[in-house]
Design a protein around this motif. Structure first.
Motif, PDB file in Angstrom:
ATOM      1  N   VAL A 103       0.993  -1.237   0.152  1.00 60.96           N
ATOM      2  CA  VAL A 103       0.011   0.019   0.135  1.00 60.96           C
ATOM      3  C   VAL A 103       0.934   1.027   0.007  1.00 60.96           C
ATOM      4  O   VAL A 103       1.675   1.399   0.919  1.00 60.96           O
ATOM      5  CB  VAL A 103      -1.045  -0.072   1.354  1.00 60.96           C
TER       6      VAL A 103
ATOM      7  N   ALA B  73       0.429   4.698   0.435  1.00 57.55           N
ATOM      8  CA  ALA B  73      -1.197   5.706   0.567  1.00 57.55           C
ATOM      9  C   ALA B  73      -0.839   7.106   0.166  1.00 57.55           C
ATOM     10  O   ALA B  73      -1.869   7.832  -0.440  1.00 57.55           O
ATOM     11  CB  ALA B  73      -1.449   5.757   1.953  1.00 57.55           C
TER      12      ALA B  73
ATOM     13  N   TYR C 292       9.538   7.221   1.785  1.00 58.25           N
ATOM     14  CA  TYR C 292       9.613   6.243   2.947  1.00 58.25           C
ATOM     15  C   TYR C 292      10.873   5.620   3.277  1.00 58.25           C
ATOM     16  O   TYR C 292      10.995   4.535   2.497  1.00 58.25           O
ATOM     17  CB  TYR C 292       8.460   5.565   3.068  1.00 58.25           C
TER      18      TYR C 292
ATOM     19  N   ASP D  25      12.340   4.401   5.978  1.00 58.36           N
ATOM     20  CA  ASP D  25      12.337   4.171   7.344  1.00 58.36           C
ATOM     21  C   ASP D  25      11.603   2.560   7.489  1.00 58.36           C
ATOM     22  O   ASP D  25      11.167   2.209   8.561  1.00 58.36           O
ATOM     23  CB  ASP D  25      11.456   4.668   8.212  1.00 58.36           C
TER      24      ASP D  25
ATOM     25  N   LEU E  54       9.635   0.480  10.556  1.00 56.53           N
ATOM     26  CA  LEU E  54       8.379  -0.146  10.546  1.00 56.53           C
ATOM     27  C   LEU E  54       8.379  -0.457   8.874  1.00 56.53           C
ATOM     28  O   LEU E  54       8.262   0.613   8.274  1.00 56.53           O
ATOM     29  CB  LEU E  54       7.253   0.641  11.054  1.00 56.53           C
TER      30      LEU E  54
ATOM     31  N   LEU F 235       2.829  -1.718   4.779  1.00 52.67           N
ATOM     32  CA  LEU F 235       1.835  -2.731   4.849  1.00 52.67           C
ATOM     33  C   LEU F 235       1.584  -3.301   3.262  1.00 52.67           C
ATOM     34  O   LEU F 235       1.561  -2.744   2.155  1.00 52.67           O
ATOM     35  CB  LEU F 235       0.592  -1.807   5.012  1.00 52.67           C
TER      36      LEU F 235
ATOM     37  N   PRO G 104       3.156  -3.004  12.940  1.00 49.47           N
ATOM     38  CA  PRO G 104       3.765  -2.481  14.364  1.00 49.47           C
ATOM     39  C   PRO G 104       3.545  -3.511  15.360  1.00 49.47           C
ATOM     40  O   PRO G 104       2.331  -3.675  15.637  1.00 49.47           O
ATOM     41  CB  PRO G 104       2.783  -1.220  14.464  1.00 49.47           C
TER      42      PRO G 104
ATOM     43  N   VAL H 139       9.940   9.101  20.430  1.00 42.30           N
ATOM     44  CA  VAL H 139       9.889   7.910  19.556  1.00 42.30           C
ATOM     45  C   VAL H 139       9.945   8.128  18.118  1.00 42.30           C
ATOM     46  O   VAL H 139       9.771   9.278  17.530  1.00 42.30           O
ATOM     47  CB  VAL H 139       8.538   7.349  19.875  1.00 42.30           C
ATOM     48  N   THR H 140      10.274   7.154  17.556  1.00 47.26           N
ATOM     49  CA  THR H 140      10.695   7.161  15.884  1.00 47.26           C
ATOM     50  C   THR H 140      12.157   7.126  16.027  1.00 47.26           C
ATOM     51  O   THR H 140      12.750   7.826  15.112  1.00 47.26           O
ATOM     52  CB  THR H 140       9.818   7.666  15.024  1.00 47.26           C
TER      53      THR H 140
ATOM     54  N   LEU I 162     -10.139  -2.487  13.577  1.00 44.63           N
ATOM     55  CA  LEU I 162      -8.789  -2.990  13.107  1.00 44.63           C
ATOM     56  C   LEU I 162      -8.488  -2.568  11.551  1.00 44.63           C
ATOM     57  O   LEU I 162      -7.335  -2.293  11.410  1.00 44.63           O
ATOM     58  CB  LEU I 162      -8.705  -4.389  13.135  1.00 44.63           C
TER      59      LEU I 162
ATOM     60  N   VAL J 176      -5.106  -0.705  10.480  1.00 45.01           N
ATOM     61  CA  VAL J 176      -4.300  -1.272   9.496  1.00 45.01           C
ATOM     62  C   VAL J 176      -4.005  -0.381   8.305  1.00 45.01           C
ATOM     63  O   VAL J 176      -2.919   0.136   7.914  1.00 45.01           O
ATOM     64  CB  VAL J 176      -4.706  -2.757   9.044  1.00 45.01           C
ATOM     65  N   ARG J 177      -5.269   0.080   7.882  1.00 40.07           N
ATOM     66  CA  ARG J 177      -5.128   0.916   6.670  1.00 40.07           C
ATOM     67  C   ARG J 177      -4.564   2.382   6.719  1.00 40.07           C
ATOM     68  O   ARG J 177      -3.620   2.742   6.188  1.00 40.07           O
ATOM     69  CB  ARG J 177      -6.544   1.262   6.058  1.00 40.07           C
TER      70      ARG J 177
ATOM     71  N   TRP K 146      -0.936   1.765  10.223  1.00 38.95           N
ATOM     72  CA  TRP K 146       0.044   1.139   9.566  1.00 38.95           C
ATOM     73  C   TRP K 146       0.331   1.781   8.217  1.00 38.95           C
ATOM     74  O   TRP K 146       1.335   2.161   7.976  1.00 38.95           O
ATOM     75  CB  TRP K 146       0.020  -0.389   9.629  1.00 38.95           C
ATOM     76  N   GLY K 147      -0.637   1.494   7.139  1.00 41.44           N
ATOM     77  CA  GLY K 147      -0.521   1.750   5.948  1.00 41.44           C
ATOM     78  C   GLY K 147      -0.419   3.173   5.549  1.00 41.44           C
ATOM     79  O   GLY K 147       0.676   3.526   4.864  1.00 41.44           O
ATOM     80  N   GLY K 148      -0.951   4.168   6.368  1.00 42.54           N
ATOM     81  CA  GLY K 148      -0.927   5.702   6.085  1.00 42.54           C
ATOM     82  C   GLY K 148       0.096   6.351   6.926  1.00 42.54           C
ATOM     83  O   GLY K 148       0.919   7.022   6.295  1.00 42.54           O
TER      84      GLY K 148
ATOM     85  N   LEU L  63       2.353   5.080   8.962  1.00 42.85           N
ATOM     86  CA  LEU L  63       3.537   4.292   9.020  1.00 42.85           C
ATOM     87  C   LEU L  63       4.325   4.539  10.280  1.00 42.85           C
ATOM     88  O   LEU L  63       3.802   4.587  11.328  1.00 42.85           O
ATOM     89  CB  LEU L  63       4.322   4.684   7.789  1.00 42.85           C
ATOM     90  N   VAL L  64       5.634   4.603  10.136  1.00 44.15           N
ATOM     91  CA  VAL L  64       6.615   4.717  11.446  1.00 44.15           C
ATOM     92  C   VAL L  64       5.829   5.844  12.247  1.00 44.15           C
ATOM     93  O   VAL L  64       6.063   6.136  13.570  1.00 44.15           O
ATOM     94  CB  VAL L  64       7.779   4.697  11.301  1.00 44.15           C
ATOM     95  N   ARG L  65       5.358   6.707  11.793  1.00 43.44           N
ATOM     96  CA  ARG L  65       4.825   8.182  12.431  1.00 43.44           C
ATOM     97  C   ARG L  65       3.523   8.035  13.060  1.00 43.44           C
ATOM     98  O   ARG L  65       3.011   8.735  13.735  1.00 43.44           O
ATOM     99  CB  ARG L  65       4.420   9.322  11.356  1.00 43.44           C
TER     100      ARG L  65
ATOM    101  N   TRP M  66       3.619   5.744  15.757  1.00 37.39           N
ATOM    102  CA  TRP M  66       4.262   5.306  16.795  1.00 37.39           C
ATOM    103  C   TRP M  66       4.152   6.152  18.006  1.00 37.39           C
ATOM    104  O   TRP M  66       3.836   6.012  19.155  1.00 37.39           O
ATOM    105  CB  TRP M  66       5.787   4.769  16.712  1.00 37.39           C
TER     106      TRP M  66
END
Lengths: 420, 420
Positions: free
Chosen positions: A27, A29, A35, A37, A41, A44, A237, A419-420, B52, B56-57, B60-62, B64-66, B68
Motif C-alpha cells: 500500500v 497511501a 519512506y 524507514d 516499520l 503494509l 507495528p 519515539v521513531t 482493526l 491497518v489501513r 500502519w498503511g498511512g 507508517l512509523v509516524r 508510533w
C-alpha cells in the motif's frame, strides 16, 4: 542538479529492476512521501488488510474457539516460512514467539545454564539497547561479568576485537548481525567459528538483518538467534518476534520461562513441567494469532522476490545513498557513518551530522522524506528493496541537500528525543 | 420437556434482561450455534473488524512509523481502561504487555527478589498448568520450595488450607481468582489480608475473572496480578495480556527481563539499564499494536454494560445451568462440579461425568453446542453475560440432556485430548 548523478539514470535503474513490480504489492497511501524507514516499520503489504479481515471475520468471528486447532500450529508453520525465505534455517528450527526482547532473555538464559562454570558474557558496546539491558539483568542475577566490546560507531565491531576477548571463560556472545545504528554486517560464519573454538555460544539478534540479507543460519553454523518481524519483514507495528535454535541444541537447552506451550501433551495439563524435546520448549504462552497472521502475506512477497535478489538490490540502494552523500552532502558537513564496503553493510545507511536530530525532523516536516534519527548524531536512511525505488533515493537525497543548503533545519526545534 | 423449567420462562428472563440488547454488539455468525465457551475465547465485538481495518489501513498503511507516537501510549491507556472497567484498579496500575505466562514470570520473580530470605512459594495444586510450571521453574532456579496446596477439584481452594500454610517463610502466594476448571471464586480481600499478615506477596491470575466478576484490586488490597484478555474481555485469539502492580510497590519491585520499554528516557538509548520508577518498568519489548487495538471496541461494550451488571447476569446464568443440571441431568450420571453458592463462583460452571470428553465432542458435533472439556472428566460451560441469552442456556442443557438420554456420545471417539 549534479551532472554526475542525473535523476534519469535512477529512473533507468528502476526500469531495469527485476523487483520493481513488487512495489505494487504494498500500500502506497501517499505517493509524495518518500519512506526510508522500512528498517523501523516496514510498509503494509497490499494483501494484508483483506487477509486480516478474513481471519477476524471468518476465523475469530465465525469459527470462534474451534479455530484453535488451526491457529495453534501457526507459530511453527510461519517459523518454517521464515526459516526458508529469510533465515536460511532448516525446518523445525524457527518459531514465532513473544517479543525480540523476551526471546533474547529466554535464549541467553538457556545458553548460560548450558555453560556452567563460565563467567563471561560478551556483547557489542554499541548493540541495540534492549539487548545490552537484558544481558545486564542476566549478568547481575547470576553474578556473571558482562563485557562490552568496544565498537566503532560507524564501522561496527571489529572481528579482531571479538577474537581477542574470546577465551574459555566466555559462556555467551550476543551480537547483532546488522548494527541498528550504522548497518555494519558481521561475518556470521567467522564469528560462529571463533566462538565455537572456545566453546562459547553465539546468540544473534537478526532484527535489522532478517528480510534484508540472506542470513544463512544453517550454513554459517549458528547456534541461536532472535529477531523482530516488523522491519524488513513487514509484519506490522509490534508484530510478534521469532527465535531460532539449532536443531542439535534443542533438547540440550532449557529456557527459564516454563509455559504450557512448551509442555509435552499440553492439554493433558499434567502436574509437572515436562517440556517437549524440540523447538516448542522455547514457546511460553498463547501465541498472538492476529499478529502471526499478518506475516503470511508479507512472506508471500518476500518469497516471490527471493532473499538473494532483495540483498542485491539493497546493496545497490545503499551504494546510491553513499555515492550521493559523498557527491552532494560533504560540503554541508555530512559524512558517511556506515561501512563503505557493501559486503559489510546491511540495507540501511547512516550519515553523521552534528545537527542530525533537527535534520531528520526537517526532512519529514519540510520535505516529506521519512528516515530516522539515532543517538548521538546519526541520520539513518533505510531503503527497503521490496518497495523503495532508486529514484526515491535520488529524490530523498536531493531534498536533503536542499535542506542542508538552505539550513532550513535551523527552524526546527531540537527538543528531546522522541519515539521513531 | 420439564414442567418445572419451561423454555418460555427463559425467554421471559431474556426479555427482562437489561444487557439483552448488547448481544447485538457482537458478531453472531451462526444463529444455530450455542456458544458456551466465552471463557476460552470471547466472541468478536461487532465494532472490532472496522476498528482493526482502519488501524491497518490508516495507521500502519498511512501513518507508517509516524504512528508510533500514538501507539506507544496504548499499553498504558488501555491498561487504564482495563483498570477502570474490569479490574477495580487505580490509574497507572495496569499495563497491557506480553502473554499472561510471561507476565506471571516477571511479577513472580520481582516478588521473590523483594522477599530475600523467604524460601517458600505457595500455589493451588489445581491451578492452571502454566502458572504451576512457571513457578516450578522459578523455584528450581532459585533453590526455593514450591508448595502446592491441596484443592478440591469441584470446590477450589479452601481458605483454611491457605491460612494453615502461611508463615513467615512464605515469599509469594500465586492463586487464580476464578479457578479455570471449576470456576471457584476466591475471596480476594481475605487472601490478601492473610498473606499480608505474614509479609507474603500475593500474585493473582485473573484470566477467568477479568470481565466476568468485579475484581476490585484496589479495594481488596491486592499487590500483583496478571491476566489474559481473550476470554471474557473479548480481545481475540492470543490477544495481549495485562499486568497489575499496586502503585506503592512499583518503585520497590524490579522484574528480571530488562527491556528498553522499561528504560528511563528510552530513546536516548543510554548505556545502562535505568528503569523508570513506575509501572513502565514492567514492560519489556515493543508492544503488539494490532492486538492492543482490538481491546478498545471490546472494552466499549463492557463499559456500557458495567461490570456489576455483567456479574449479576453471570450469577443468574450460572444458577440456570446448575438448576437445569440438577433437574435434568442427574439421572444420566452428571454432577455439578462447581461451587453451588453463586457468591463463590465465577461465570462458568463445570459438570462432572466419566464420559465428559466424548460428551463435549458430541455436544459440538451432534448438537451444535460449544462448551469445552477439561481434564480429567469435566464438561465446562462458560456463558458470557454480554452475549449469552438465558434461552441459550436452556437450549444447550436440553440438547445435552438429549445426548445423555440417547447416549449418542458413545458414537464419538474418545481419542487424545486436543486443543479447543
Amino acid at each position: 542538479m549534479s551532472d554526475e548523478f542525473p535523476r534519469y539514470l535512477f529512473k533507468e535503474l528502476d526500469a531495469a529492476d527485476p523487483l520493481a513490480e513488487l512495489r505494487d504489492r504494498f500500500v502506497i497511501a501517499d505517493h509524495d512521501l518518500i519512506y526510508l524507514d522500512g528498517n523501523s516499520l516496514g510498509r503494509l503489504p497490499a494483501a494484508t488488510p483483506d487477509h486480516l479481515a478474513r481471519l477476524v471475520r471468518d476465523g475469530w468471528g465465525g469459527q470462534l474457539v474451534r479455530g484453535w486447532p488451526t491457529w495453534i500450529d501457526w507459530a511453527r508453520r510461519i517459523g518454517d516460512r521464515l526459516a526458508a525465505h529469510a533465515l536460511g534455517a532448516r525446518p523445525d528450527e524457527v518459531v514465532v514467539s513473544d517479543s525480540t526482547s523476551v526471546n533474547l532473555y529466554k535464549l541467553a538464559a538457556a545458553a548460560l545454564d548450558a555453560a556452567p562454570g563460565r563467567r563471561t558474557i560478551l556483547v557489542d558496546a554499541e548493540d541495540f539497547p534492549t539487548d545490552r539491558y537484558l544481558l545486564q539483568g542476566l549478568a547481575e542475577a547470576r553474578g556473571l561479568t558482562l563485557r562490552t566490546l568496544p565498537s566503532d560507531l560507524d564501522q561496527g565491531l571489529d572481528l579482531a576485537t571479538l577474537r581477542a576477548a574470546l577465551d574459555d571463560d566466555v559462556a555467551l556472545v550476543v551480537l547483532s548481525a546488522v548494527s541498528y545504528r550504522c548497518g555494519a554486517l558481521l561475518d556470521l560464519a567467522a564469528v560462529n567459528e571463533a566462538a565455537r573454538a572456545v566453546g562459547a555460544y553465539v546468540l544473534w539478534d537478526l532484527s535489522h538483518a532478517a528480510g534484508s540479507v540472506p542470513v544463512e543460519l544453517a550454513a554459517t553454523g549458528a547456534d541461536l538467534a532472535v529477531g523482530c518481524t516488523y522491519k524488513y519483514l513487514n509484519g506490522g507495528p509490534g508484530a510478534p518476534a521469532f527465535l531460532y535454535v539449532r536443531r542439535e541444541l534443542q533438547e540440550r537447552l532449557r529456557q527459564p520461562i516454563w509455559g504450557w506451550f512448551g509442555q509435552r501433551d499440553q492439554f493433558a495439563m499434567g502436574p509437572d513441567y515436562d517440556p517437549v524435546p524440540d523447538l516448542d520448549r522455547f514457546q511460553v504462552g498463547t501465541p498472538p494469532v492476529l499478529g502471526m497472521a499478518a506475516l503470511d502475506p508479507a512472506l508471500d512477497v518476500l518469497a516471490e522476490a527471493g532473499i538473494d535478489r532483495v540483498r542485491e538490490k539493497g546493496r545497490r540502494l545503499g551504494e546510491a545513498i553513499v555515492s550521493l552523500a559523498d557527491a552532494w552532502l560533504t560540503p554541508y558537513g555530512f559524512t558517511v557513518a556506515s561501512p563503505r564496503d557493501p559486503d559489510r553493510r546491511g540495507s540501511h545507511v547512516s550519515l553523521h551530522h552534528p545537527e542530525a536530530l533537527r535534520i531528520s525532523r526537517a526532512l519529514a516536516e519540510q520535505a516529506r522524506v521519512v528516515g530516522d534519527y539515532r543517538a548521538p548524531d546519526r541520520l539513518r536512511l533505510g531503503p527497503a528493496p521490496l518497495y523503495t525505488r532508486f529514484v526515491d533515493v535520488w529524490d530523498a537525497m536531493d531534498r536533503l541537500r536542499d535542506i542542508a543548503e538552505r539550513r532550513s533545519y535551523e527552524r526546527v526545534p531540537a527538543g528531546p528525543t522522541r519515539v521513531t
